[in-house]
Design a protein around this motif. Structure first.
Motif, PDB file in Angstrom:
ATOM      1  N   PHE A  93       0.802  -1.228   0.000  1.00 23.75           N
ATOM      2  CA  PHE A  93       0.000   0.000   0.000  1.00 23.75           C
ATOM      3  C   PHE A  93       0.833   1.275   0.000  1.00 23.75           C
ATOM      4  O   PHE A  93       0.419   2.278  -0.567  1.00 23.75           O
ATOM      5  CB  PHE A  93      -0.937   0.024   1.216  1.00 23.75           C
ATOM      6  N   GLY A  94       1.960   1.285   0.690  1.00 21.19           N
ATOM      7  CA  GLY A  94       2.704   2.520   0.871  1.00 21.19           C
ATOM      8  C   GLY A  94       1.982   3.422   1.855  1.00 21.19           C
ATOM      9  O   GLY A  94       1.101   2.987   2.594  1.00 21.19           O
ATOM     10  N   VAL A  95       2.317   4.693   1.845  1.00 22.83           N
ATOM     11  CA  VAL A  95       1.739   5.654   2.778  1.00 22.83           C
ATOM     12  C   VAL A  95       0.414   6.160   2.233  1.00 22.83           C
ATOM     13  O   VAL A  95       0.275   6.431   1.048  1.00 22.83           O
ATOM     14  CB  VAL A  95       2.715   6.840   2.995  1.00 22.83           C
ATOM     15  N   GLY A  96      -0.561   6.284   3.118  1.00 24.70           N
ATOM     16  CA  GLY A  96      -1.876   6.786   2.743  1.00 24.70           C
ATOM     17  C   GLY A  96      -2.862   6.520   3.854  1.00 24.70           C
ATOM     18  O   GLY A  96      -2.485   6.162   4.966  1.00 24.70           O
ATOM     19  N   ASP A  97      -4.143   6.703   3.538  1.00 20.29           N
ATOM     20  CA  ASP A  97      -5.201   6.534   4.538  1.00 20.29           C
ATOM     21  C   ASP A  97      -6.182   5.459   4.107  1.00 20.29           C
ATOM     22  O   ASP A  97      -6.583   5.404   2.938  1.00 20.29           O
ATOM     23  CB  ASP A  97      -5.974   7.842   4.735  1.00 20.29           C
ATOM     24  N   PHE A  98      -6.591   4.661   5.081  1.00 18.87           N
ATOM     25  CA  PHE A  98      -7.643   3.683   4.877  1.00 18.87           C
ATOM     26  C   PHE A  98      -8.954   4.321   5.315  1.00 18.87           C
ATOM     27  O   PHE A  98      -9.072   4.786   6.453  1.00 18.87           O
ATOM     28  CB  PHE A  98      -7.367   2.417   5.690  1.00 18.87           C
ATOM     29  N   SER A  99      -9.914   4.359   4.405  1.00 21.31           N
ATOM     30  CA  SER A  99     -11.250   4.899   4.669  1.00 21.31           C
ATOM     31  C   SER A  99     -11.211   6.294   5.281  1.00 21.31           C
ATOM     32  O   SER A  99     -12.073   6.660   6.085  1.00 21.31           O
ATOM     33  CB  SER A  99     -12.040   3.936   5.566  1.00 21.31           C
ATOM     34  N   ARG A 100     -10.210   7.079   4.924  1.00 21.11           N
ATOM     35  CA  ARG A 100     -10.018   8.447   5.425  1.00 21.11           C
ATOM     36  C   ARG A 100      -9.958   8.512   6.946  1.00 21.11           C
ATOM     37  O   ARG A 100     -10.187   9.565   7.539  1.00 21.11           O
ATOM     38  CB  ARG A 100     -11.099   9.386   4.909  1.00 21.11           C
ATOM     39  N   GLU A 101      -9.658   7.409   7.590  1.00 23.21           N
ATOM     40  CA  GLU A 101      -9.651   7.343   9.047  1.00 23.21           C
ATOM     41  C   GLU A 101      -8.353   6.820   9.640  1.00 23.21           C
ATOM     42  O   GLU A 101      -7.939   7.271  10.696  1.00 23.21           O
ATOM     43  CB  GLU A 101     -10.795   6.440   9.536  1.00 23.21           C
ATOM     44  N   VAL A 102      -7.757   5.830   9.016  1.00 21.02           N
ATOM     45  CA  VAL A 102      -6.625   5.121   9.612  1.00 21.02           C
ATOM     46  C   VAL A 102      -5.393   5.264   8.729  1.00 21.02           C
ATOM     47  O   VAL A 102      -5.461   5.036   7.519  1.00 21.02           O
ATOM     48  CB  VAL A 102      -6.945   3.620   9.795  1.00 21.02           C
TER      49      VAL A 102
END
Length: 168
Positions: free
Chosen positions: A41-50
């Motif tokens: 995945f790399g860096v980012g957000d899951f469901s804009r929450e995690v």
């Protein structure tokens, strides 16, 4: 990992991560499923929450930067991480951060004498200073909070419109 890729609709990437550098500074190897998670995945957000902390050239979600900051603010008193301490190289029992939420919850591994792939997840609800321990991998924990509305106390499935991932 396959379940997380499937529910988010994400095509696994091969995001380079400097594991030797990270693990040398921490003084320990990290769980293999976490390595796979960061590479896929790399860096980012899951469901804009995690957010999962990986190597991050933007420095916002960088595992080592978070760990150094927490270690610097840790002390022998009943500080913010009591009854735990932040991991120091060469020790066991301490915490290594691996994730955070928009509501400031924090997710850690507790470094134990056991195999790194069996380290428990410790989650702190910062607003009420409550710790919860989960005998599962970080990837399993992430999958549960994204998909299981009944997973307490850290489910984001109730608020999200289905699991998804947005790269940084």
């Amino acid at each position: 990992m396959d379940s997380l890729l499937r529910v988010t609709g994400w095509d696994a990437r091969d995001v380079a991560q400097p594991w030797a550098e990270i693990e040398a500074e921490l003084g320990t190897e990290l769980p293999s499923e976490y390595n796979q998670l960061c590479q896929a995945f790399g860096v980012g957000d899951f469901s804009r929450e995690v957010s999962v902390l990986c190597a991050d050239e933007t420095r916002v979600g960088d595992l080592l930067i978070w760990w150094r900051g927490l270690l610097e603010s840790d002390d022998d008193s009943d500080g913010p991480w009591a009854p735990y301490r932040i991991h120091e190289p060469g020790t066991t029992g301490g915490l290594i951060p691996w994730g955070t939420t928009r509501s400031a919850d924090r997710f850690f591994w507790q470094v134990t004498d056991g195999a790194v792939d069996t380290w428990p997840v410790l989650a702190m609800q910062v607003d009420i200073l409550e710790w919860n321990r989960y005998e599962m991998t970080a990837t399993e924990f992430l999958y549960r909070i994204l998909t299981d509305p009944g997973f307490r106390p850290h489910s984001v499935a109730r608020a999200a419109s289905g699991p998804f991932f947005e790269p940084a």
